[in-house]
Design a protein around this motif. Sequence first.
Motif, short mmCIF file in Angstrom:
data_model
loop_
_atom_site.label_atom_id
_atom_site.label_comp_id
_atom_site.label_asym_id
_atom_site.label_seq_id
_atom_site.Cartn_x
_atom_site.Cartn_y
_atom_site.Cartn_z
N LEU A 1 0.86 -1.19 0.00
CA LEU A 1 0.00 0.00 0.00
C LEU A 1 0.89 1.24 0.00
CD1 LEU A 1 -2.50 -1.20 2.76
CD2 LEU A 1 -3.06 -0.88 0.34
N GLU A 2 0.64 2.13 -0.93
CA GLU A 2 1.51 3.31 -1.04
C GLU A 2 1.28 4.27 0.12
OE1 GLU A 2 0.78 5.05 -4.81
OE2 GLU A 2 1.26 3.18 -5.85
N GLU A 3 2.37 4.93 0.49
CA GLU A 3 2.34 5.87 1.61
C GLU A 3 1.27 6.96 1.41
OE1 GLU A 3 6.28 7.00 2.75
OE2 GLU A 3 5.56 8.84 3.71
N ILE A 4 1.12 7.38 0.18
CA ILE A 4 0.21 8.49 -0.12
C ILE A 4 -1.25 8.17 0.28
CG2 ILE A 4 -0.28 7.83 -2.52
CD1 ILE A 4 -0.03 10.85 -3.16
N LEU A 5 -1.57 6.87 0.34
CA LEU A 5 -2.94 6.48 0.72
C LEU A 5 -3.29 6.97 2.13
CD1 LEU A 5 -3.20 2.76 -0.46
CD2 LEU A 5 -4.40 4.73 -1.40
N TYR A 6 -2.30 7.03 2.95
CA TYR A 6 -2.52 7.42 4.36
C TYR A 6 -3.11 8.83 4.46
CZ TYR A 6 -1.47 8.01 9.33
OH TYR A 6 -1.57 8.23 10.69
N GLU A 7 -2.79 9.67 3.50
CA GLU A 7 -3.26 11.06 3.54
C GLU A 7 -4.54 11.25 2.71
OE1 GLU A 7 -1.84 12.81 5.59
OE2 GLU A 7 0.11 11.81 5.83
N LYS A 8 -5.01 10.20 2.09
CA LYS A 8 -6.15 10.37 1.19
C LYS A 8 -7.49 10.40 1.92
CE LYS A 8 -4.62 9.00 -3.28
NZ LYS A 8 -5.05 8.51 -4.56
N LYS A 9 -8.50 10.87 1.18
CA LYS A 9 -9.86 10.77 1.70
C LYS A 9 -10.28 9.30 1.63
CE LYS A 9 -11.58 15.28 0.71
NZ LYS A 9 -12.36 16.13 -0.17
N ALA A 10 -11.07 8.88 2.61
CA ALA A 10 -11.50 7.48 2.62
C ALA A 10 -12.24 7.12 1.34
CB ALA A 10 -12.36 7.21 3.85
N SER A 11 -12.94 8.10 0.79
CA SER A 11 -13.73 7.85 -0.43
C SER A 11 -12.84 7.71 -1.66
CB SER A 11 -14.73 8.97 -0.65
OG SER A 11 -14.03 10.20 -0.75
N GLU A 12 -11.56 8.07 -1.53
CA GLU A 12 -10.67 8.02 -2.70
C GLU A 12 -9.88 6.72 -2.82
OE1 GLU A 12 -9.82 12.82 -2.86
OE2 GLU A 12 -8.28 11.47 -2.10
N VAL A 13 -10.04 5.83 -1.83
CA VAL A 13 -9.30 4.57 -1.94
C VAL A 13 -10.25 3.48 -2.46
CG1 VAL A 13 -7.64 5.15 -0.13
CG2 VAL A 13 -9.69 3.89 0.46
N SER A 14 -9.69 2.53 -3.19
CA SER A 14 -10.54 1.49 -3.77
C SER A 14 -11.00 0.52 -2.68
CB SER A 14 -9.74 0.72 -4.83
OG SER A 14 -8.79 -0.10 -4.19
N GLY A 15 -11.99 -0.31 -3.04
CA GLY A 15 -12.50 -1.30 -2.08
C GLY A 15 -11.39 -2.24 -1.62
N GLY A 16 -10.54 -2.67 -2.58
CA GLY A 16 -9.46 -3.60 -2.23
C GLY A 16 -8.43 -2.95 -1.33
N GLN A 17 -8.14 -1.66 -1.60
CA GLN A 17 -7.18 -0.95 -0.75
C GLN A 17 -7.77 -0.76 0.65
OE1 GLN A 17 -6.79 2.46 -3.30
NE2 GLN A 17 -4.77 1.81 -4.03
N ARG A 18 -9.06 -0.41 0.68
CA ARG A 18 -9.70 -0.19 2.00
C ARG A 18 -9.67 -1.49 2.80
NH1 ARG A 18 -13.70 3.07 0.49
NH2 ARG A 18 -15.09 1.41 -0.13
N GLN A 19 -9.92 -2.59 2.12
CA GLN A 19 -9.93 -3.87 2.82
C GLN A 19 -8.53 -4.21 3.35
OE1 GLN A 19 -11.03 -7.24 0.49
NE2 GLN A 19 -12.38 -8.05 2.07
#
Length: 228
Positions: free
Chosen positions: A144-162
């Motif tokens: 999981l890329e570091e940048i995801l940590y700063e993203k809005k929850a709505s901007e991550v995919s279902g697989g990433q959220r899981q």
Amino acid sequence: MRYGVYARKIYLCGRISSSIEMIEFRDVTFIYDGKPLIEHFTETIETGEKVVLYGSSGTGKSTLLGAIAGFVRPDNGEIAIDGKIMNGESIQLFRQQIAWVPQEFTLPYNTVREMIDAPFLFRINRQKRPSRHKILKEFEKLGLEEILYEKKASEVSGGQRQRIMIVIARLLGKEYTLVDEPTSALDENSIGSLINYIQNFGSSETVVMVSHDNRFISAFDRKIKIGV
Ligand SMILES: Nc1ncnc2c1ncn2[C@@H]1O[C@H](COP(=O)(O)OP(=O)(O)OP(=O)(O)O)[C@@H](O)[C@H]1O
């Protein structure tokens, strides 16, 4: 999402001190619309096992996973925790020791950072609150890329959220982590990382997963086939 309300409770709640040794399905049958979905199912899952439930679509894998969490009750047979039949009271206690990671799931948080932080704000989990550094190290293990940590929850995919929720489960150190189909839409490398990650959960931490993916299924020693 049919498990939404309960899942949120499970995601947020803490953990009690006693530990569980095994869960037994004793001659369990589920019936929907007058037809048996699963019949006379008997299995024991012992603490520390990393178990994959597999089988054709619609055979009842998610139903069984939901039954472990007490969302669904069998029409016949019993589910026992350490020899005691699951009832309203014991399931409440048991749920405190579960991390539930469904396929689709909406949490009421704006950002990934808030989503990760939320369960650690509870007093019972506060001591386990991870640093940003620790979280990002776990992200890296799962690709999981570091940048995801700063993203809005709505901007991550279902697989990433899981996968983020699997990280949270790992950091919470719950006794049971229940994961529904974590491999959908994952590439080869991501599946490899996820297998390693789950197999490295602690020896007293039980993980039960539903999967269709042969690459995933073949990597686990403990497999339970559902359906014919
Ligand atoms: N509460 C319910 N009421 C009626 N039917 C239900 C209910 N829950 C599940 N079913 C039905 O039971 C069957 C099995 O569902 P379940 O999701 O447990 O299977 P699964 O093996 O996990 O399927 P998949 O691999 O496709 O996700 C489905 O046909 C589903 O529609």
